[in-house]
Motif scaffolding. Structure first.
Motif, mmCIF file in Angstrom:
data_model
loop_
_atom_site.group_PDB
_atom_site.id
_atom_site.type_symbol
_atom_site.label_atom_id
_atom_site.label_comp_id
_atom_site.label_asym_id
_atom_site.label_seq_id
_atom_site.Cartn_x
_atom_site.Cartn_y
_atom_site.Cartn_z
ATOM 1 N N PHE A 121 51.377 -45.610 -57.219
ATOM 2 C CA PHE A 121 50.338 -45.282 -58.201
ATOM 3 C C PHE A 121 48.950 -45.435 -57.591
ATOM 4 C CE2 PHE A 121 54.032 -46.753 -60.643
ATOM 5 C CZ PHE A 121 54.253 -45.632 -61.419
ATOM 6 N N LYS A 122 48.818 -45.019 -56.351
ATOM 7 C CA LYS A 122 47.600 -45.233 -55.574
ATOM 8 C C LYS A 122 46.341 -44.745 -56.290
ATOM 9 C CE LYS A 122 45.616 -44.469 -51.018
ATOM 10 N NZ LYS A 122 45.873 -43.945 -49.669
ATOM 11 N N SER A 123 46.358 -43.555 -56.842
ATOM 12 C CA SER A 123 45.145 -43.018 -57.468
ATOM 13 C C SER A 123 44.735 -43.839 -58.690
ATOM 14 C CB SER A 123 45.312 -41.543 -57.837
ATOM 15 O OG SER A 123 46.318 -41.375 -58.806
ATOM 16 N N LYS A 124 45.703 -44.290 -59.478
ATOM 17 C CA LYS A 124 45.380 -45.111 -60.656
ATOM 18 C C LYS A 124 44.843 -46.475 -60.231
ATOM 19 C CE LYS A 124 48.381 -42.899 -63.921
ATOM 20 N NZ LYS A 124 48.894 -43.019 -65.244
ATOM 21 N N VAL A 125 45.454 -47.048 -59.213
ATOM 22 C CA VAL A 125 45.007 -48.356 -58.733
ATOM 23 C C VAL A 125 43.606 -48.223 -58.128
ATOM 24 C CG1 VAL A 125 45.472 -50.233 -57.106
ATOM 25 C CG2 VAL A 125 47.359 -49.198 -58.375
ATOM 26 N N GLN A 126 43.384 -47.171 -57.346
ATOM 27 C CA GLN A 126 42.065 -46.965 -56.738
ATOM 28 C C GLN A 126 41.000 -46.795 -57.819
ATOM 29 O OE1 GLN A 126 41.350 -46.819 -53.131
ATOM 30 N NE2 GLN A 126 39.453 -47.379 -54.163
ATOM 31 N N VAL B 224 40.259 -50.228 -59.261
ATOM 32 C CA VAL B 224 39.465 -51.043 -58.335
ATOM 33 C C VAL B 224 38.017 -50.554 -58.295
ATOM 34 C CG1 VAL B 224 39.175 -51.648 -55.894
ATOM 35 C CG2 VAL B 224 41.434 -51.778 -56.946
ATOM 36 N N ASP B 225 37.845 -49.240 -58.268
ATOM 37 C CA ASP B 225 36.497 -48.668 -58.218
ATOM 38 C C ASP B 225 35.678 -49.027 -59.456
ATOM 39 O OD1 ASP B 225 37.097 -47.561 -55.768
ATOM 40 O OD2 ASP B 225 37.424 -45.532 -56.555
ATOM 41 N N GLY B 226 36.348 -49.278 -60.577
ATOM 42 C CA GLY B 226 35.649 -49.599 -61.820
ATOM 43 C C GLY B 226 35.312 -51.072 -62.004
#
Length: 111
Positions: free
Chosen positions: A40-45, A48-50
Protein backbone atom coordinates in the motif's frame (compact mmCIF):
# COMPACT_ATOMS: atom_id res chain seq x y z
CA UNK A 1 17.76 7.52 20.01
CA UNK A 2 15.28 9.86 21.62
CA UNK A 3 14.44 9.49 25.29
CA UNK A 4 10.79 10.16 24.55
CA UNK A 5 8.50 7.13 24.70
CA UNK A 6 5.35 6.46 22.76
CA UNK A 7 2.14 6.22 24.75
CA UNK A 8 -1.33 4.84 24.22
CA UNK A 9 -2.44 8.39 23.41
CA UNK A 10 -0.01 8.42 20.49
CA UNK A 11 -1.45 5.14 19.23
CA UNK A 12 -5.03 6.26 19.82
CA UNK A 13 -4.48 9.29 17.58
CA UNK A 14 -3.80 6.93 14.65
CA UNK A 15 -6.29 4.20 15.52
CA UNK A 16 -7.91 4.48 12.09
CA UNK A 17 -4.58 3.67 10.47
CA UNK A 18 -3.94 0.63 12.72
CA UNK A 19 -7.44 -0.72 12.21
CA UNK A 20 -7.88 -0.27 8.44
CA UNK A 21 -7.62 -3.99 7.80
CA UNK A 22 -10.23 -6.24 9.39
CA UNK A 23 -8.71 -8.50 12.06
CA UNK A 24 -8.99 -11.69 10.01
CA UNK A 25 -7.08 -10.10 7.11
CA UNK A 26 -4.45 -8.51 9.34
CA UNK A 27 -3.78 -11.85 10.99
CA UNK A 28 -3.48 -13.54 7.59
CA UNK A 29 -0.99 -10.87 6.49
CA UNK A 30 0.92 -11.20 9.76
CA UNK A 31 1.15 -15.00 9.47
CA UNK A 32 2.63 -14.63 5.98
CA UNK A 33 4.95 -11.75 7.01
CA UNK A 34 3.43 -9.62 4.25
CA UNK A 35 5.08 -6.29 3.56
CA UNK A 36 1.96 -4.12 3.84
CA UNK A 37 3.90 -0.86 3.55
CA UNK A 38 5.11 -1.90 0.10
CA UNK A 39 1.72 -3.31 -0.85
CA UNK A 40 0.00 0.00 0.00
CA UNK A 41 2.95 2.27 -0.75
CA UNK A 42 0.97 5.16 -2.25
CA UNK A 43 -1.48 5.29 0.68
CA UNK A 44 1.33 5.10 3.22
CA UNK A 45 3.33 7.77 1.38
CA UNK A 46 0.27 10.04 1.31
CA UNK A 47 -0.20 9.49 5.05
CA UNK A 48 3.46 10.29 5.80
CA UNK A 49 3.42 13.36 3.57
CA UNK A 50 0.44 14.72 5.54
CA UNK A 51 2.16 14.56 8.94
CA UNK A 52 3.13 17.72 10.75
CA UNK A 53 6.57 18.08 12.39
CA UNK A 54 5.39 16.76 15.76
CA UNK A 55 3.85 13.70 14.13
CA UNK A 56 7.01 13.10 12.09
CA UNK A 57 9.02 13.16 15.32
CA UNK A 58 6.65 10.55 16.81
CA UNK A 59 7.07 8.44 13.69
CA UNK A 60 10.85 8.60 14.08
CA UNK A 61 10.47 7.54 17.71
CA UNK A 62 8.34 4.63 16.53
CA UNK A 63 11.00 3.58 14.04
CA UNK A 64 13.69 3.75 16.75
CA UNK A 65 11.69 1.80 19.33
CA UNK A 66 12.46 -1.84 20.04
CA UNK A 67 9.85 -4.20 18.56
CA UNK A 68 9.22 -5.89 21.91
CA UNK A 69 8.46 -2.49 23.42
CA UNK A 70 6.09 -1.68 20.55
CA UNK A 71 4.28 -4.94 21.11
CA UNK A 72 3.80 -4.07 24.78
CA UNK A 73 2.30 -0.78 23.62
CA UNK A 74 0.00 -2.63 21.18
CA UNK A 75 -1.17 -4.81 24.05
CA UNK A 76 -1.92 -1.70 26.10
CA UNK A 77 -3.86 -0.29 23.15
CA UNK A 78 -5.83 -3.54 22.95
CA UNK A 79 -6.66 -3.38 26.66
CA UNK A 80 -7.91 0.21 26.28
CA UNK A 81 -9.82 -0.17 23.03
CA UNK A 82 -10.70 -3.84 22.65
CA UNK A 83 -9.66 -3.63 18.97
CA UNK A 84 -8.53 -7.06 17.82
CA UNK A 85 -5.98 -5.57 15.43
CA UNK A 86 -3.94 -4.38 18.41
CA UNK A 87 -4.08 -7.86 19.95
CA UNK A 88 -2.74 -9.32 16.70
CA UNK A 89 0.08 -6.76 16.58
CA UNK A 90 0.93 -7.52 20.22
CA UNK A 91 1.37 -11.24 19.49
CA UNK A 92 5.09 -12.14 19.78
CA UNK A 93 4.64 -14.62 16.90
CA UNK A 94 4.25 -11.62 14.59
CA UNK A 95 7.39 -9.78 15.61
CA UNK A 96 8.99 -10.39 12.21
CA UNK A 97 5.89 -9.00 10.46
CA UNK A 98 6.21 -5.77 12.46
CA UNK A 99 9.94 -5.53 11.79
CA UNK A 100 9.49 -6.04 8.04
CA UNK A 101 6.91 -3.29 7.87
CA UNK A 102 8.83 -0.87 10.09
CA UNK A 103 11.97 -1.37 7.98
CA UNK A 104 9.99 -0.71 4.81
CA UNK A 105 8.42 2.38 6.37
CA UNK A 106 11.89 3.64 7.27
CA UNK A 107 13.07 3.00 3.70
CA UNK A 108 10.06 4.88 2.33
CA UNK A 109 10.71 7.89 4.57
CA UNK A 110 14.42 7.99 3.77
CA UNK A 111 14.04 7.65 0.00
Amino acid sequence: MSEEKLTYEDVEKYEKFFTLAPPFLLERFAKKNTNLVLKFKSKVQSFVDGLDENDKEKLNILLDTDTDELQVLMNEAYEHSGKKQYKILANPEYKEFIEINLNELGNLINS
